[in-house]
Design a protein around this motif. Sequence first.
Motif, PDB file in Angstrom:
ATOM      1  N   GLY A  13      35.770  40.683  37.079  1.00 26.93           N
ATOM      2  CA  GLY A  13      34.838  40.237  36.043  1.00 26.93           C
ATOM      3  C   GLY A  13      34.646  38.730  36.072  1.00 26.93           C
ATOM      4  N   ILE A  14      34.140  38.190  34.955  1.00 27.51           N
ATOM      5  CA  ILE A  14      33.783  36.760  34.922  1.00 27.51           C
ATOM      6  C   ILE A  14      34.608  35.964  33.909  1.00 27.51           C
ATOM      7  CG2 ILE A  14      31.427  37.173  35.723  1.00 27.51           C
ATOM      8  CD1 ILE A  14      30.528  36.930  32.777  1.00 27.51           C
ATOM      9  N   LYS A  15      35.600  36.602  33.293  1.00 30.00           N
ATOM     10  CA  LYS A  15      36.339  35.922  32.220  1.00 30.00           C
ATOM     11  C   LYS A  15      37.764  35.523  32.608  1.00 30.00           C
ATOM     12  CE  LYS A  15      33.613  38.005  28.559  1.00 30.00           C
ATOM     13  NZ  LYS A  15      33.631  38.810  27.328  1.00 30.00           N
ATOM     14  N   ARG A  58      44.862  49.999  38.095  1.00 28.16           N
ATOM     15  CA  ARG A  58      45.345  48.692  38.547  1.00 28.16           C
ATOM     16  C   ARG A  58      45.657  47.821  37.347  1.00 28.16           C
ATOM     17  NH1 ARG A  58      44.309  47.061  44.348  1.00 28.16           N
ATOM     18  NH2 ARG A  58      45.838  45.602  43.566  1.00 28.16           N
ATOM     19  N   LEU A  59      46.697  47.005  37.488  1.00 27.01           N
ATOM     20  CA  LEU A  59      47.053  46.073  36.433  1.00 27.01           C
ATOM     21  C   LEU A  59      46.172  44.835  36.545  1.00 27.01           C
ATOM     22  CD1 LEU A  59      48.921  45.256  34.084  1.00 27.01           C
ATOM     23  CD2 LEU A  59      50.484  44.298  35.800  1.00 27.01           C
ATOM     24  N   LEU A  60      45.574  44.460  35.414  1.00 25.73           N
ATOM     25  CA  LEU A  60      44.772  43.242  35.339  1.00 25.73           C
ATOM     26  C   LEU A  60      45.486  42.254  34.430  1.00 25.73           C
ATOM     27  CD1 LEU A  60      41.195  44.744  34.757  1.00 25.73           C
ATOM     28  CD2 LEU A  60      42.273  44.142  36.941  1.00 25.73           C
ATOM     29  N   LEU A  61      45.586  41.006  34.864  1.00 21.97           N
ATOM     30  CA  LEU A  61      46.206  39.963  34.057  1.00 21.97           C
ATOM     31  C   LEU A  61      45.230  38.813  33.848  1.00 21.97           C
ATOM     32  CD1 LEU A  61      49.749  39.613  35.721  1.00 21.97           C
ATOM     33  CD2 LEU A  61      49.137  40.964  33.708  1.00 21.97           C
ATOM     34  N   ARG A  62      45.385  38.151  32.691  1.00 23.95           N
ATOM     35  CA  ARG A  62      44.681  36.893  32.453  1.00 23.95           C
ATOM     36  C   ARG A  62      45.748  35.854  32.119  1.00 23.95           C
ATOM     37  NH1 ARG A  62      41.159  37.900  28.283  1.00 23.95           N
ATOM     38  NH2 ARG A  62      39.477  38.395  29.689  1.00 23.95           N
ATOM     39  N   PHE A  63      45.626  34.676  32.710  1.00 20.13           N
ATOM     40  CA  PHE A  63      46.601  33.616  32.498  1.00 20.13           C
ATOM     41  C   PHE A  63      46.034  32.549  31.575  1.00 20.13           C
ATOM     42  CE2 PHE A  63      47.422  35.443  36.681  1.00 20.13           C
ATOM     43  CZ  PHE A  63      48.763  35.802  36.544  1.00 20.13           C
ATOM     44  N   GLU A  64      46.920  31.917  30.819  1.00 11.30           N
ATOM     45  CA  GLU A  64      46.502  30.826  29.943  1.00 11.30           C
ATOM     46  C   GLU A  64      45.835  29.735  30.773  1.00 11.30           C
ATOM     47  OE1 GLU A  64      49.732  29.382  27.567  1.00 11.30           O
ATOM     48  OE2 GLU A  64      50.044  31.315  26.571  1.00 11.30           O
ATOM     49  N   GLY A  65      44.700  29.260  30.286  1.00 12.81           N
ATOM     50  CA  GLY A  65      43.988  28.180  30.962  1.00 12.81           C
ATOM     51  C   GLY A  65      43.018  28.628  32.032  1.00 12.81           C
ATOM     52  N   VAL A  66      43.008  29.922  32.379  1.00 16.85           N
ATOM     53  CA  VAL A  66      42.075  30.441  33.394  1.00 16.85           C
ATOM     54  C   VAL A  66      41.001  31.225  32.649  1.00 16.85           C
ATOM     55  CG1 VAL A  66      41.806  31.868  35.456  1.00 16.85           C
ATOM     56  CG2 VAL A  66      43.926  30.585  35.088  1.00 16.85           C
ATOM     57  N   ARG A  67      39.785  30.685  32.625  1.00 15.74           N
ATOM     58  CA  ARG A  67      38.738  31.245  31.764  1.00 15.74           C
ATOM     59  C   ARG A  67      37.522  31.791  32.506  1.00 15.74           C
ATOM     60  NH1 ARG A  67      41.831  32.217  28.779  1.00 15.74           N
ATOM     61  NH2 ARG A  67      42.542  31.151  26.918  1.00 15.74           N
ATOM     62  N   ASP A  68      37.452  31.564  33.827  1.00 13.80           N
ATOM     63  CA  ASP A  68      36.258  32.028  34.544  1.00 13.80           C
ATOM     64  C   ASP A  68      36.633  32.603  35.909  1.00 13.80           C
ATOM     65  OD1 ASP A  68      36.756  29.835  36.194  1.00 13.80           O
ATOM     66  OD2 ASP A  68      35.284  28.566  35.190  1.00 13.80           O
ATOM     67  N   ARG A  69      35.620  33.166  36.558  1.00 10.58           N
ATOM     68  CA  ARG A  69      35.849  33.831  37.839  1.00 10.58           C
ATOM     69  C   ARG A  69      36.335  32.870  38.918  1.00 10.58           C
ATOM     70  NH1 ARG A  69      34.563  38.801  39.747  1.00 10.58           N
ATOM     71  NH2 ARG A  69      34.497  39.001  42.012  1.00 10.58           N
ATOM     72  N   SER A  70      35.786  31.658  38.953  1.00  9.63           N
ATOM     73  CA  SER A  70      36.200  30.721  40.008  1.00  9.63           C
ATOM     74  C   SER A  70      37.664  30.325  39.834  1.00  9.63           C
ATOM     75  CB  SER A  70      35.291  29.490  40.043  1.00  9.63           C
ATOM     76  OG  SER A  70      35.359  28.795  38.817  1.00  9.63           O
TER      77      SER A  70
END
Length: 196
Positions: A13-15, A58-70
């Motif tokens: 995704g893009i977030k 699949r496990l998806l993670l989001r890390f603090e400070g990472v807000r976009d696809r790039s």
Amino acid sequence: MQLVVARIGRAHGIKGEVTVEVRTDEPELRLGPGAVLATEPAETGPLTIETGRVHSGRLLLRFEGVRDRSGAEALRNTLLIAEVDPDELPEDPEEFYDHQLMDLDVVLADGTEVGRITEITHLPSQDLFIVERPDGSEVMIPFVEEIVGEIDLEEQRVVITPPPGLIDESEAVVATSREEEGEEGDESAPSGDGTR
């Protein structure tokens, strides 16, 4: 003790979410929100897990400070490393952490030496022991109950009962030569002279 618990895959995704290849039997413990993980390469981290969810297996993670696809793509192939107490044991006595199994001797039921565990690979279907044999070659042993009969941490050994052909070198050589001949398209033709 530091253990690799996951490898970051593609952005999702893009977030800022990423897919991860899980390398621990306890993802809910090691990869939960709030976990702070060291990284390899080290300059990428440390990373703090903000959210986690399962999507299509699949496990998806989001890390603090990472807000976009790039930002997520920049993390691709990074290894996530957890600090683990070397004396910590899994709750289930039938389970083991990778570091407990590394360097154990692998033997047959009659005591014949097979080799030493140098790596453990986690596949979706099963785990594999990568065993270095005395001659320096490697053999893969599926970590399944039918083959791995006993794990004795005090004696530092694993007793296996392999099916025919799993560790027999001559079987492996025959299979390889058959495969090569099959690629040439004619198993009965002599090799090397170019005639059919």
